[in-house]
Design a protein around this motif. Structure first.
Motif, PDB file in Angstrom:
ATOM      1  N   THR A  77      23.665  96.483 -39.280  1.00 25.09           N
ATOM      2  CA  THR A  77      23.726  95.266 -38.979  1.00 25.09           C
ATOM      3  C   THR A  77      22.278  94.677 -39.273  1.00 25.09           C
ATOM      4  O   THR A  77      21.910  93.567 -39.890  1.00 25.09           O
ATOM      5  N   GLU A  78      21.256  95.307 -38.491  1.00 31.88           N
ATOM      6  CA  GLU A  78      19.965  94.707 -38.419  1.00 31.88           C
ATOM      7  C   GLU A  78      19.456  94.813 -39.923  1.00 31.88           C
ATOM      8  O   GLU A  78      18.638  94.059 -40.367  1.00 31.88           O
ATOM      9  N   ASP A  79      19.841  95.844 -40.748  1.00 30.79           N
ATOM     10  CA  ASP A  79      19.196  96.235 -42.125  1.00 30.79           C
ATOM     11  C   ASP A  79      19.611  94.974 -42.989  1.00 30.79           C
ATOM     12  O   ASP A  79      18.775  94.846 -43.978  1.00 30.79           O
ATOM     13  N   ASN A  80      20.651  94.161 -42.635  1.00 32.79           N
ATOM     14  CA  ASN A  80      20.911  93.121 -43.493  1.00 32.79           C
ATOM     15  C   ASN A  80      20.328  91.660 -43.214  1.00 32.79           C
ATOM     16  O   ASN A  80      20.511  90.779 -43.599  1.00 32.79           O
ATOM     17  N   TYR A  84      20.781  87.658 -43.549  1.00 31.19           N
ATOM     18  CA  TYR A  84      20.768  86.539 -42.479  1.00 31.19           C
ATOM     19  C   TYR A  84      19.848  85.665 -42.636  1.00 31.19           C
ATOM     20  O   TYR A  84      20.016  84.412 -42.259  1.00 31.19           O
ATOM     21  N   HIS A  85      18.600  85.846 -42.874  1.00 29.04           N
ATOM     22  CA  HIS A  85      17.459  85.156 -43.099  1.00 29.04           C
ATOM     23  C   HIS A  85      17.727  84.094 -44.066  1.00 29.04           C
ATOM     24  O   HIS A  85      17.609  82.797 -43.672  1.00 29.04           O
ATOM     25  N   ARG A  86      18.307  84.525 -45.341  1.00 35.27           N
ATOM     26  CA  ARG A  86      18.910  83.400 -46.242  1.00 35.27           C
ATOM     27  C   ARG A  86      19.899  82.383 -45.631  1.00 35.27           C
ATOM     28  O   ARG A  86      19.886  81.280 -45.754  1.00 35.27           O
ATOM     29  N   PHE A  92      19.608  75.777 -41.389  1.00 33.08           N
ATOM     30  CA  PHE A  92      18.772  75.215 -40.574  1.00 33.08           C
ATOM     31  C   PHE A  92      17.638  74.373 -41.371  1.00 33.08           C
ATOM     32  O   PHE A  92      16.847  73.572 -40.742  1.00 33.08           O
ATOM     33  N   GLY A  93      17.129  74.867 -42.552  1.00 37.69           N
ATOM     34  CA  GLY A  93      16.398  74.527 -43.417  1.00 37.69           C
ATOM     35  C   GLY A  93      14.901  75.095 -43.069  1.00 37.69           C
ATOM     36  O   GLY A  93      14.916  75.912 -42.278  1.00 37.69           O
ATOM     37  N   ARG A  94      13.789  74.799 -43.726  1.00 37.79           N
ATOM     38  CA  ARG A  94      12.935  75.477 -43.727  1.00 37.79           C
ATOM     39  C   ARG A  94      11.371  74.482 -43.497  1.00 37.79           C
ATOM     40  O   ARG A  94      10.303  74.967 -43.305  1.00 37.79           O
ATOM     41  N   ASP A  95      11.745  73.246 -42.608  1.00 39.61           N
ATOM     42  CA  ASP A  95      10.874  72.385 -42.581  1.00 39.61           C
ATOM     43  C   ASP A  95      10.749  72.062 -41.041  1.00 39.61           C
ATOM     44  O   ASP A  95      11.534  72.227 -40.059  1.00 39.61           O
ATOM     45  N   GLY A  96       9.694  71.701 -40.387  1.00 38.51           N
ATOM     46  CA  GLY A  96       9.233  71.444 -39.164  1.00 38.51           C
ATOM     47  C   GLY A  96       9.680  72.418 -38.150  1.00 38.51           C
ATOM     48  O   GLY A  96       9.237  73.794 -38.755  1.00 38.51           O
ATOM     49  N   ALA A  97       9.879  72.380 -36.989  1.00 45.10           N
ATOM     50  CA  ALA A  97      10.481  73.172 -35.905  1.00 45.10           C
ATOM     51  C   ALA A  97      11.551  73.977 -36.520  1.00 45.10           C
ATOM     52  O   ALA A  97      11.508  75.123 -35.897  1.00 45.10           O
ATOM     53  N   TRP A  98      12.447  73.388 -37.359  1.00 49.54           N
ATOM     54  CA  TRP A  98      13.445  74.311 -37.616  1.00 49.54           C
ATOM     55  C   TRP A  98      12.994  75.608 -38.527  1.00 49.54           C
ATOM     56  O   TRP A  98      13.568  76.631 -38.074  1.00 49.54           O
ATOM     57  N   GLY A  99      12.073  75.267 -39.540  1.00 49.49           N
ATOM     58  CA  GLY A  99      11.462  76.520 -40.198  1.00 49.49           C
ATOM     59  C   GLY A  99      10.797  77.325 -39.631  1.00 49.49           C
ATOM     60  O   GLY A  99      10.836  78.498 -39.683  1.00 49.49           O
ATOM     61  N   THR A 100       9.890  76.898 -38.362  1.00 44.84           N
ATOM     62  CA  THR A 100       9.477  77.662 -37.670  1.00 44.84           C
ATOM     63  C   THR A 100      10.175  78.673 -36.853  1.00 44.84           C
ATOM     64  O   THR A 100       9.869  79.674 -36.748  1.00 44.84           O
ATOM     65  N   TRP A 101      11.181  78.084 -36.343  1.00 46.44           N
ATOM     66  CA  TRP A 101      12.148  79.018 -35.888  1.00 46.44           C
ATOM     67  C   TRP A 101      12.919  79.924 -36.488  1.00 46.44           C
ATOM     68  O   TRP A 101      12.850  81.137 -36.023  1.00 46.44           O
ATOM     69  N   VAL A 102      13.345  79.545 -37.638  1.00 46.65           N
ATOM     70  CA  VAL A 102      13.785  80.631 -38.778  1.00 46.65           C
ATOM     71  C   VAL A 102      12.901  81.789 -38.875  1.00 46.65           C
ATOM     72  O   VAL A 102      13.527  82.968 -38.626  1.00 46.65           O
ATOM     73  N   ARG A 104      10.053  82.723 -36.967  1.00 48.92           N
ATOM     74  CA  ARG A 104      10.089  83.443 -35.701  1.00 48.92           C
ATOM     75  C   ARG A 104      11.241  84.391 -35.462  1.00 48.92           C
ATOM     76  O   ARG A 104      10.848  85.523 -35.199  1.00 48.92           O
ATOM     77  N   TRP A 105      12.320  83.923 -35.745  1.00 44.97           N
ATOM     78  CA  TRP A 105      13.764  84.576 -35.380  1.00 44.97           C
ATOM     79  C   TRP A 105      13.621  85.969 -36.300  1.00 44.97           C
ATOM     80  O   TRP A 105      13.805  86.874 -35.893  1.00 44.97           O
ATOM     81  N   THR A 106      13.350  85.599 -37.547  1.00 50.63           N
ATOM     82  CA  THR A 106      13.387  86.728 -38.671  1.00 50.63           C
ATOM     83  C   THR A 106      12.386  87.840 -38.184  1.00 50.63           C
ATOM     84  O   THR A 106      12.702  88.929 -38.186  1.00 50.63           O
ATOM     85  N   ALA A 107      11.251  87.373 -37.722  1.00 53.74           N
ATOM     86  CA  ALA A 107      10.280  88.313 -37.433  1.00 53.74           C
ATOM     87  C   ALA A 107      10.682  89.268 -36.206  1.00 53.74           C
ATOM     88  O   ALA A 107      10.224  90.328 -36.069  1.00 53.74           O
ATOM     89  N   GLU A 108      11.088  88.535 -35.281  1.00 54.97           N
ATOM     90  CA  GLU A 108      11.637  89.413 -34.122  1.00 54.97           C
ATOM     91  C   GLU A 108      12.615  90.352 -34.343  1.00 54.97           C
ATOM     92  O   GLU A 108      12.550  91.491 -33.993  1.00 54.97           O
ATOM     93  N   GLU A 109      13.685  89.899 -35.211  1.00 55.84           N
ATOM     94  CA  GLU A 109      15.080  90.644 -35.606  1.00 55.84           C
ATOM     95  C   GLU A 109      14.546  92.039 -36.296  1.00 55.84           C
ATOM     96  O   GLU A 109      15.066  92.907 -36.363  1.00 55.84           O
TER      97      GLU A 109
END
Length: 316
Positions: A77-80, A84-86, A92-102, A104-109
């Protein structure tokens, strides 16, 4: 631009201050940790192949069969994560705080997949060749969100899914029989809990702005819920093993995932629903009742199977 697109765009603009607030809260609470510190490297030895080591055998694995199956599902599941990032970036989009969260979440996962794979490889807990073949197959299948790029559905799904993943990781560690594995998965689960809080608070804010639309999305997500690893080859068989071991089953899904999040949103005591929102809440209440009944039936049958097995062992 369709009316639905206008609604979603407007809602996300209204929620951007919430995303900024929740991102700041998350960064203040998230603890830096390093995957290599959770892996017992001293247990490692070379495998067969170019290095001429020893071929894997089931006797190498010191964890329970149930935990092994669960760890495979959890890791695949984690391998995919690229999928999930896509998917989450499209929602959520890639701009502003939305993109920053996306990001950050991906890096932690990504850390979760790193540490689980290193642990499994070093301790020889699973067949590494079968695991790699399963990874290739699973990633080639890819990932598509059940509700596409619909924001409310996406946010509702991850609110439940992150908590479900936390529960599965913690219970897998406890079932493993290995204190090192349990410590590692407890660390991973702590990340998942913070992710759940972010999404849960975000959707809670959406309920305040658009209660009826958000309620409808919640109901549809709960009724259609599937774990992101459902496309793993042999998932149904593995999920039965995992459920029979009490690692993740209908009772846990109902009591420890759905009910706590819905209670936090005050779903069944709110007075701001009307029309479609009220209808969706009624549908959700009916679904939860049926799920609770199904969970009780499963528990009863599981206990009956255990009793029969124990009786056979005493006779044998």
């Amino acid at each position: 631009m369709t009316s639905e697109t206008k609604f979603q765009t407007g809602l996300m603009l209204d929620l951007e201050p919430v995303v900024e607030k929740e991102l700041d809260r998350h960064l203040s609470m998230a603890k830096e940790w390093f995957p290599h510190q959770y892996v017992p490297w001293g247990q490692g030895r070379d495998y067969d192949g170019p290095l001429g080591g020893q071929e894997w055998s089931i006797e190498d694995s010191k964890i329970t069969n149930e935990a092994r199956e669960s760890l495979i599902v959890n890791l695949l599941t984690e391998d995919n994560l690229p999928g999930y990032h896509r998917a989450i970036a499209e929602v959520f989009g890639r701009d502003g705080a939305w993109g920053t969260w996306v990001n950050r979440w991906t890096a932690e996962e990504n850390r979760h997949g790193i540490v689980i794979r290193d642990y499994l490889t070093v301790t020889r807990a699973v067949d590494p060749i079968a695991l790699e073949r399963a990874r290739m197959h699973h990633m080639e299948v890819g990932y598509e969100a059940a509700h596409g790029t619909e924001f409310l559905h996406g946010a509702a799904y991850v609110s439940f899914q992150e908590l479900a993943t936390r529960v599965a990781h913690r219970n897998t560690g406890r079932a493993s029989g290995d204190p090192v594995c349990e410590q590692m998965l407890a660390r991973v689960a702590a990340d998942e809990n913070l992710h759940m809080i972010f999404y849960r608070n975000l959707l809670g804010a959406a309920l305040e702005i658009a209660p009826n639309e958000t309620m409808r999305a919640i109901t549809e997500v709960v009724k259609d819920f599937q774990m992101p690893g459902h496309s793993i080859d042999g998932f149904m068989r593995k999920s039965v093993v995992i459920a029979n071991a009490g690692i993740y089953d209908l009772r846990l899904h109902h009591d420890d995932v759905l009910v706590p999040v819905l209670r936090k949103w005050n779903i069944f005591d709110r007075t701001d629903f009307s029309g479609e929102g009220e209808k969706a809440r009624e549908e959700l209440a009916d679904f939860l009742q049926h799920l609770d009944t199904a969970a009780t039936k499963f528990e009863t049958r599981r206990e009956e199977r255990k009793a029969r097995k124990a009786a056979r062992q005493e006779q044998g």
